[in-house]
Design a protein around this motif. Structure first.
Motif, PDB file in Angstrom:
ATOM      1  N   ALA A 238       0.827  -1.205   0.000  1.00 51.09           N
ATOM      2  CA  ALA A 238       0.000   0.000   0.000  1.00 51.09           C
ATOM      3  C   ALA A 238       0.862   1.256   0.000  1.00 51.09           C
ATOM      4  O   ALA A 238       0.579   2.222  -0.727  1.00 51.09           O
ATOM      5  N   LEU A 239       1.924   1.260   0.807  1.00 53.45           N
ATOM      6  CA  LEU A 239       2.832   2.398   0.830  1.00 53.45           C
ATOM      7  C   LEU A 239       3.539   2.549  -0.509  1.00 53.45           C
ATOM      8  O   LEU A 239       3.731   3.672  -1.005  1.00 53.45           O
ATOM      9  N   PHE A 240       3.917   1.432  -1.105  1.00 48.09           N
ATOM     10  CA  PHE A 240       4.555   1.453  -2.425  1.00 48.09           C
ATOM     11  C   PHE A 240       3.666   2.176  -3.435  1.00 48.09           C
ATOM     12  O   PHE A 240       4.124   3.027  -4.193  1.00 48.09           O
ATOM     13  N   ARG A 241       2.368   1.829  -3.431  1.00 48.97           N
ATOM     14  CA  ARG A 241       1.447   2.455  -4.399  1.00 48.97           C
ATOM     15  C   ARG A 241       1.318   3.957  -4.157  1.00 48.97           C
ATOM     16  O   ARG A 241       1.284   4.748  -5.111  1.00 48.97           O
ATOM     17  N   ARG A 242       1.248   4.363  -2.889  1.00 49.93           N
ATOM     18  CA  ARG A 242       1.147   5.798  -2.570  1.00 49.93           C
ATOM     19  C   ARG A 242       2.380   6.542  -3.061  1.00 49.93           C
ATOM     20  O   ARG A 242       2.277   7.632  -3.653  1.00 49.93           O
ATOM     21  N   LEU A 243       3.539   5.974  -2.824  1.00 50.62           N
ATOM     22  CA  LEU A 243       4.781   6.619  -3.247  1.00 50.62           C
ATOM     23  C   LEU A 243       4.894   6.647  -4.771  1.00 50.62           C
ATOM     24  O   LEU A 243       5.343   7.642  -5.355  1.00 50.62           O
ATOM     25  N   ARG A 244       4.475   5.571  -5.413  1.00 49.79           N
ATOM     26  CA  ARG A 244       4.533   5.526  -6.877  1.00 49.79           C
ATOM     27  C   ARG A 244       3.644   6.601  -7.485  1.00 49.79           C
ATOM     28  O   ARG A 244       4.021   7.271  -8.451  1.00 49.79           O
ATOM     29  N   GLU A 245       2.455   6.784  -6.915  1.00 52.89           N
ATOM     30  CA  GLU A 245       1.557   7.824  -7.412  1.00 52.89           C
ATOM     31  C   GLU A 245       2.138   9.216  -7.176  1.00 52.89           C
ATOM     32  O   GLU A 245       2.049  10.099  -8.043  1.00 52.89           O
ATOM     33  N   ASP A 246       2.729   9.406  -5.996  1.00 55.56           N
ATOM     34  CA  ASP A 246       3.328  10.700  -5.652  1.00 55.56           C
ATOM     35  C   ASP A 246       4.437  11.049  -6.643  1.00 55.56           C
ATOM     36  O   ASP A 246       4.459  12.141  -7.234  1.00 55.56           O
ATOM     37  N   ILE A 247       5.352  10.134  -6.840  1.00 55.12           N
ATOM     38  CA  ILE A 247       6.493  10.384  -7.729  1.00 55.12           C
ATOM     39  C   ILE A 247       6.044  10.423  -9.192  1.00 55.12           C
ATOM     40  O   ILE A 247       6.527  11.225  -9.990  1.00 55.12           O
ATOM     41  N   GLY A 248       5.096   9.557  -9.525  1.00 55.35           N
ATOM     42  CA  GLY A 248       4.591   9.537 -10.898  1.00 55.35           C
ATOM     43  C   GLY A 248       3.996  10.861 -11.312  1.00 55.35           C
ATOM     44  O   GLY A 248       4.115  11.290 -12.468  1.00 55.35           O
ATOM     45  N   ALA A 249       3.347  11.547 -10.374  1.00 55.05           N
ATOM     46  CA  ALA A 249       2.780  12.861 -10.680  1.00 55.05           C
ATOM     47  C   ALA A 249       3.880  13.849 -11.039  1.00 55.05           C
ATOM     48  O   ALA A 249       3.700  14.700 -11.934  1.00 55.05           O
ATOM     49  N   GLU A 250       5.023  13.749 -10.369  1.00 46.76           N
ATOM     50  CA  GLU A 250       6.140  14.648 -10.682  1.00 46.76           C
ATOM     51  C   GLU A 250       6.776  14.301 -12.017  1.00 46.76           C
ATOM     52  O   GLU A 250       7.174  15.188 -12.783  1.00 46.76           O
ATOM     53  N   VAL A 251       6.867  13.014 -12.326  1.00 45.30           N
ATOM     54  CA  VAL A 251       7.391  12.602 -13.628  1.00 45.30           C
ATOM     55  C   VAL A 251       6.493  13.127 -14.744  1.00 45.30           C
ATOM     56  O   VAL A 251       6.963  13.665 -15.751  1.00 45.30           O
ATOM     57  N   ALA A 252       5.178  12.996 -14.561  1.00 45.22           N
ATOM     58  CA  ALA A 252       4.233  13.470 -15.576  1.00 45.22           C
ATOM     59  C   ALA A 252       4.342  14.971 -15.768  1.00 45.22           C
ATOM     60  O   ALA A 252       4.286  15.480 -16.892  1.00 45.22           O
ATOM     61  N   ARG A 253       4.531  15.702 -14.647  1.00 43.87           N
ATOM     62  CA  ARG A 253       4.659  17.154 -14.744  1.00 43.87           C
ATOM     63  C   ARG A 253       5.913  17.535 -15.531  1.00 43.87           C
ATOM     64  O   ARG A 253       5.890  18.473 -16.342  1.00 43.87           O
ATOM     65  N   THR A 254       6.993  16.804 -15.301  1.00 41.70           N
ATOM     66  CA  THR A 254       8.231  17.065 -16.026  1.00 41.70           C
ATOM     67  C   THR A 254       8.058  16.795 -17.516  1.00 41.70           C
ATOM     68  O   THR A 254       8.502  17.569 -18.369  1.00 41.70           O
ATOM     69  N   LEU A 255       7.401  15.693 -17.847  1.00 37.02           N
ATOM     70  CA  LEU A 255       7.177  15.355 -19.249  1.00 37.02           C
ATOM     71  C   LEU A 255       6.321  16.410 -19.940  1.00 37.02           C
ATOM     72  O   LEU A 255       6.590  16.791 -21.082  1.00 37.02           O
ATOM     73  N   ARG A 256       5.290  16.878 -19.244  1.00 36.23           N
ATOM     74  CA  ARG A 256       4.431  17.918 -19.834  1.00 36.23           C
ATOM     75  C   ARG A 256       5.230  19.195 -20.084  1.00 36.23           C
ATOM     76  O   ARG A 256       5.077  19.845 -21.114  1.00 36.23           O
ATOM     77  N   ALA A 257       6.095  19.545 -19.124  1.00 38.06           N
ATOM     78  CA  ALA A 257       6.892  20.765 -19.275  1.00 38.06           C
ATOM     79  C   ALA A 257       7.834  20.664 -20.466  1.00 38.06           C
ATOM     80  O   ALA A 257       8.172  21.667 -21.095  1.00 38.06           O
TER      81      ALA A 257
END
Length: 285
Positions: A238-257
């Motif tokens: 469960a913690l793994f999924r929360r962290l993956r979502e947290d970091i994934g949001a930052e990766v997506a933001r970088t890709l969009r930029a």
């Protein structure tokens, strides 16, 4: 256990390199003897913040304190373990590498010898004490580098993706060994990684950072799971999924930029450090 590690405080820290803002308004308190992981994708300021704690980088704003003293430069009380084992002196044996720091500090020969023997035994390298770094495997060189840092008996150990270049099985072994050594020494450890599973296996708390530039501390996750930890345990998953979502949001933001967002979920396979500590893909459920 009697903890001997020193506390670390990061207060409103801004770090710039000329006009480039690497880290902004970072705030973090680390208790003495705590194991804290800085987690995030490449370029999010993890190593830069670690270097500020080490004293290698001077903030342009705010301050870093260790044991209630302001950090103004490197100090023997803060040992640094780098990702590359090239930090070892190749012309010295393992024993001579570990002995180097105490010798430079003027520690007597008998005391140095006892310390070297202790820390070589602690990292499991007593049998390789008279070999040169080039004669060791990658995992053994990292053990030697850790022993060299520990021989100075720092109250804070700073580790910058120290297992990133190791193969999956060696990395697992080193994670288990580091957990044991941390308990034995009681040092404060600040550990940089982009591997979510590794952070869960090791950290008391896991700190995520926003994508750079102008990276900031995003969230702090307590990780009070019993040790030794199992990534297949439901709480770990469960913690793994929360962290993956947290970091994934930052990766997506970088890709969009960068204009590279193709519309796919950045938290899925291939993004956000979703490999577990053994290097295998985390199964999606």
């Amino acid at each position: 256990m009697n903890r001997s590690g020193s506390p670390v405080s990061v207060r409103d820290v801004d770090i710039r390199f000329d006009d480039f803002v690497a880290v902004r308004q970072a705030n973090l308190d680390i208790a003495g003897g705590e194991f804290v992981c800085l987690l995030g994708p490449s370029g999010c300021g993890k190593s830069t913040l670690l270097n500020a704690i080490a004293g290698f980088v001077k903030p342009v704003g705010g301050e870093v304190t260790c044991a209630d003293a302001r950090v103004t430069g490197p100090d023997v009380s803060r040992g640094v373990v780098f990702q590359s084992a090239e930090a070892l002196f190749p012309w010295l044996t393992v024993r001579q590498n570990v002995d180097f720091g105490p010798r430079m500090r003027g520690v007597g020969r008998a005391q140095r010898s006892a310390a070297v023997d202790r820390y070589l035994a602690m990292v499991g390298l007593s049998h390789s004490a008279d070999r040169f770094p080039g004669q060791l495997s990658g995992g053994m060189r990292q053990r030697a580098q850790l022993a060299r840092v520990l021989a100075n008996e720092p109250s804070i150990v700073l580790m910058d993706e120290p297992f990133g270049a190791l193969d999956a099985q060696t990395r697992l072994v080193m994670q288990v060994e580091l957990d044991r050594i941390w308990r034995d020494t009681g040092a404060t450890i600040v550990f940089v990684t982009h591997d979510i599973g590794e952070a869960i296996l090791l950290g008391d708390r896991i700190v995520t950072m926003t994508a750079g530039p102008s990276a900031a501390i995003k969230n702090v996750y307590p990780c009070d799971l019993p040790r030794p930890r199992d990534l297949t345990d439901p709480a770990s998953a469960a913690l793994f999924r929360r962290l993956r979502e947290d970091i994934g949001a930052e990766v997506a933001r970088t890709l969009r930029a960068q204009g590279l967002d193709d519309g796919h979920d950045a938290t899925g396979p291939g993004n956000g450090g979703e490999r577990n500590a053994g290097g295998d893909r985390k199964a999606r459920r």
